[in-house]
Design an enzyme around this catalytic site. Sequence first.
Site, PDB file in Angstrom:
ATOM      1  N   HIS A  18       0.845  -1.195   0.000  1.00 44.95           N
ATOM      2  CA  HIS A  18       0.000   0.000   0.000  1.00 44.95           C
ATOM      3  C   HIS A  18       0.877   1.241   0.000  1.00 44.95           C
ATOM      4  O   HIS A  18       2.110   1.147  -0.002  1.00 44.95           O
ATOM      5  CB  HIS A  18      -1.011  -0.017   1.143  1.00 44.95           C
ATOM      6  N   HIS A  21       3.968   1.616   2.269  1.00 43.44           N
ATOM      7  CA  HIS A  21       5.200   0.911   1.875  1.00 43.44           C
ATOM      8  C   HIS A  21       5.907   1.680   0.762  1.00 43.44           C
ATOM      9  O   HIS A  21       7.130   1.804   0.752  1.00 43.44           O
ATOM     10  CB  HIS A  21       4.887  -0.503   1.382  1.00 43.44           C
ATOM     11  N   CYS A 128      -0.043 -11.340  19.461  1.00 42.63           N
ATOM     12  CA  CYS A 128      -0.832 -10.859  18.312  1.00 42.63           C
ATOM     13  C   CYS A 128      -0.129 -11.310  17.040  1.00 42.63           C
ATOM     14  O   CYS A 128       1.021 -10.924  16.795  1.00 42.63           O
ATOM     15  CB  CYS A 128      -0.957  -9.333  18.336  1.00 42.63           C
ATOM     16  N   CYS A 131       0.893  -8.307  14.674  1.00 41.51           N
ATOM     17  CA  CYS A 131       2.150  -7.619  15.003  1.00 41.51           C
ATOM     18  C   CYS A 131       3.321  -8.578  15.059  1.00 41.51           C
ATOM     19  O   CYS A 131       4.471  -8.133  15.055  1.00 41.51           O
ATOM     20  CB  CYS A 131       2.090  -6.971  16.383  1.00 41.51           C
ATOM     21  N   CYS A 145      -5.985  -6.159  19.918  1.00 41.39           N
ATOM     22  CA  CYS A 145      -4.833  -5.358  19.497  1.00 41.39           C
ATOM     23  C   CYS A 145      -5.360  -4.143  18.729  1.00 41.39           C
ATOM     24  O   CYS A 145      -6.067  -4.308  17.730  1.00 41.39           O
ATOM     25  CB  CYS A 145      -3.926  -6.189  18.601  1.00 41.39           C
ATOM     26  N   HIS A 148      -4.494  -4.047  14.906  1.00 47.85           N
ATOM     27  CA  HIS A 148      -5.053  -5.021  13.964  1.00 47.85           C
ATOM     28  C   HIS A 148      -6.509  -5.369  14.210  1.00 47.85           C
ATOM     29  O   HIS A 148      -7.104  -6.104  13.421  1.00 47.85           O
ATOM     30  CB  HIS A 148      -4.194  -6.294  13.966  1.00 47.85           C
ATOM     31  N   LYS A 297      -4.230   5.036  10.504  1.00 49.30           N
ATOM     32  CA  LYS A 297      -3.080   4.501   9.791  1.00 49.30           C
ATOM     33  C   LYS A 297      -3.587   3.692   8.602  1.00 49.30           C
ATOM     34  O   LYS A 297      -4.577   2.993   8.702  1.00 49.30           O
ATOM     35  CB  LYS A 297      -2.306   3.604  10.748  1.00 49.30           C
ATOM     36  N   LYS A 300      -3.783  -2.799   5.656  1.00 45.11           N
ATOM     37  CA  LYS A 300      -4.679  -3.742   5.028  1.00 45.11           C
ATOM     38  C   LYS A 300      -5.756  -4.190   6.012  1.00 45.11           C
ATOM     39  O   LYS A 300      -6.933  -4.221   5.692  1.00 45.11           O
ATOM     40  CB  LYS A 300      -3.836  -4.941   4.573  1.00 45.11           C
TER      41      LYS A 300
HETATM   42  O1  ME8 Z   1       6.774  -4.186  10.003  1.00 46.63           O
HETATM   43  N1  ME8 Z   1       2.688   5.222   6.608  1.00 46.63           N
HETATM   44  O2  ME8 Z   1       6.572  -4.959   7.849  1.00 46.63           O
HETATM   45  P1  ME8 Z   1       5.348  -4.094   7.302  1.00 46.63           P
HETATM   46  C1  ME8 Z   1       3.998   5.237   6.383  1.00 46.63           C
HETATM   47  N2  ME8 Z   1       8.149  -6.978   8.363  1.00 46.63           N
HETATM   48  N3  ME8 Z   1       4.751   4.125   6.299  1.00 46.63           N
HETATM   49  C2  ME8 Z   1       4.159   2.959   6.442  1.00 46.63           C
HETATM   50  C3  ME8 Z   1       2.768   2.857   6.689  1.00 46.63           C
HETATM   51  C4  ME8 Z   1       2.016   4.068   6.763  1.00 46.63           C
HETATM   52  N4  ME8 Z   1       0.719   4.105   6.964  1.00 46.63           N
HETATM   53  N5  ME8 Z   1       2.460   1.550   6.792  1.00 46.63           N
HETATM   54  C5  ME8 Z   1       3.617   0.862   6.604  1.00 46.63           C
HETATM   55  C6  ME8 Z   1       7.079  -4.952   9.105  1.00 46.63           C
HETATM   56  N6  ME8 Z   1       4.642   1.702   6.386  1.00 46.63           N
HETATM   57  C7  ME8 Z   1       8.205  -5.930   9.319  1.00 46.63           C
HETATM   58  C8  ME8 Z   1       9.510  -5.144   9.226  1.00 46.63           C
HETATM   59  S1  ME8 Z   1      12.157  -4.959   9.272  1.00 46.63           S
HETATM   60  C9  ME8 Z   1      13.414  -5.900   9.805  1.00 46.63           C
HETATM   61  C10 ME8 Z   1      10.740  -5.960   9.450  1.00 46.63           C
HETATM   62  C11 ME8 Z   1       6.021   1.318   6.103  1.00 46.63           C
HETATM   63  O3  ME8 Z   1       5.013  -4.711   5.989  1.00 46.63           O
HETATM   64  C12 ME8 Z   1       6.954   1.799   7.211  1.00 46.63           C
HETATM   65  O4  ME8 Z   1       8.264   1.855   6.711  1.00 46.63           O
HETATM   66  O5  ME8 Z   1       4.305  -3.951   8.316  1.00 46.63           O
HETATM   67  C13 ME8 Z   1       6.853   0.679   8.220  1.00 46.63           C
HETATM   68  O6  ME8 Z   1       7.931   0.686   9.116  1.00 46.63           O
HETATM   69  C14 ME8 Z   1       6.870  -0.515   7.314  1.00 46.63           C
HETATM   70  O7  ME8 Z   1       6.112  -0.100   6.159  1.00 46.63           O
HETATM   71  C15 ME8 Z   1       6.233  -1.735   7.957  1.00 46.63           C
HETATM   72  O8  ME8 Z   1       6.002  -2.701   6.980  1.00 46.63           O
END
Ligand code: ME8
Length: 510
Positions: A18, A21, A128, A131, A145, A148, A297, A300
Amino acid sequence: MEPYYVTTPIYYVNSTPHIGHAYTTVAADVFARHQRQRGRDTFLLTGVDEHASKVARVAEEQGLRPQEYADRIVEAWRSLPARLGVAPDFFIRTSDEGHKQFVQEFLTRIKENGREDIYQGVYAGLYCVGCEAFKTEDELVDGKCPEHDIEPEWIEERNWFFRLSAYQEQLRALYGERADWVLPGFRANEARSFVAGGLQDFSISREGLSWGIPIPWDTDQVAYVWADALVNYLSALTYARPGENLIARYWPGVRHLLAKDILRFHCVYWPAMLLAAGYEVPRQLFVHGYLLLDDRKISKSLGNVVDPLDLVDVYGADPVRFWCARSVSFGQDGAASVAGVRERYERELGNDLGNLLSRTTAMVARYRDGELRAVPSFGSEVEAILAPLGDDVAARLDSFDLTGALERIWEVVRGLNRHVETTAPWQLAKDDARADELDRVLYDLVDGLRAVAVALASYVPETSARILEALGQPPTIDWSEVSYGRTQPVEGLGPAEPLFPRIDEPAPAA
Ligand code: ME8
């Protein structure tokens, strides 16, 4: 100059890409491209986190092995950077053999460091799966949570633990010594007070799961997804270039970008794990805010997704990149709206920048038959506007001020537009006695646009190349080109095609 290694978090492969990311990916790419323009040895890493327990569950529901399922869904993640004009130096998957092997070595290094930093214990708690973390009662809202909107599960098992508590003093000292270790400052304060509040050891393994990296000395257990995922930042360097170990070249000169949701993992757990394994801590971490839609926020599970690829389909990669950098001050939370992409496309990219290029090239074509003479007028207004630009933008980007650096470039775009109005080349063209003056104004406008195109190259690379081409200039984007008087004489310049034509399709629904 120390090499520059920049990372995004590795995204959960089981979710849908989304705009959040896309946001971190674009930011990392702008920083990487900018450092390359300055001749710096740069490496950009992104990728996916695959060993979440949800992957195994969904795969089972679909009658697939987890790896098969991950192989199918990973393509959406590979195309995300590509479609955004981002070419990472490596795209890591935590199911890569090279990663798995390195995680095993890394955990073994901690286990064997002589301080019993990994020990066995029993963990019981609410977990959770969204998370992939244990939750305390206080963190729940109505038993669920809040991130989520699901009830955590009660888990009780014998696990391997990491002695995080032993690193409290070292972390406290690091936060004391390095004022800009974690940016922005208010995020550093958050991490510092978490450390000061007392650190609890945490479990780094899970029992009875087959999807994950086996703990080398106890193969009934697999690595906890975070103990596996964080290590990607190092493991990638050991196999991204076959036959070459890039750790000595890029570590510890790493800049981790992440959003506030995973601050503790990155700013507390990860440095402690590195110290325990005998590695240096990262050079810097930048924690940005969330993009919010309707004040929630984007995620998904909350059903509040904007597909960045839909936006790219309508507007192209550059306008989406531009909007990411400009819509919310980088580091802060901010409200994003899809309508904002259109507005910036039309008003800023189309009017401020696109029209400036159209007008400038049209005037050279019309008044000078397409010939631009090399007549820099040192001491001119445009020279003064451009003089501080290169240093100002570089300083801002060195401190991750993605939004401020772009605003600084935009001040110059606005300045050039004002220059057109105040010099009124259409008046000069009517008076043969002012031919030299007209030549200088046209030169200054072309030169200003050329310097702006180079300055913008990390944000909107395609647009930057198109501007240079339309001005008949070489595609060189070295940072030294962000200065006055570098424009080459040109003949046969014609009016440029509109950079950002009007778009009639409706914007995708938010
Ligand atoms: O946390 N606004 O993966 P994730 C801005 N796999 N950035 C956002 C966002 C939003 N609303 N939502 C997500 C994980 N992000 C783990 C990480 S690292 C060793 C493991 C971005 O798919 C932001 O960079 O939930 C956030 O830190 C990351 O996506 C989390 O992606």
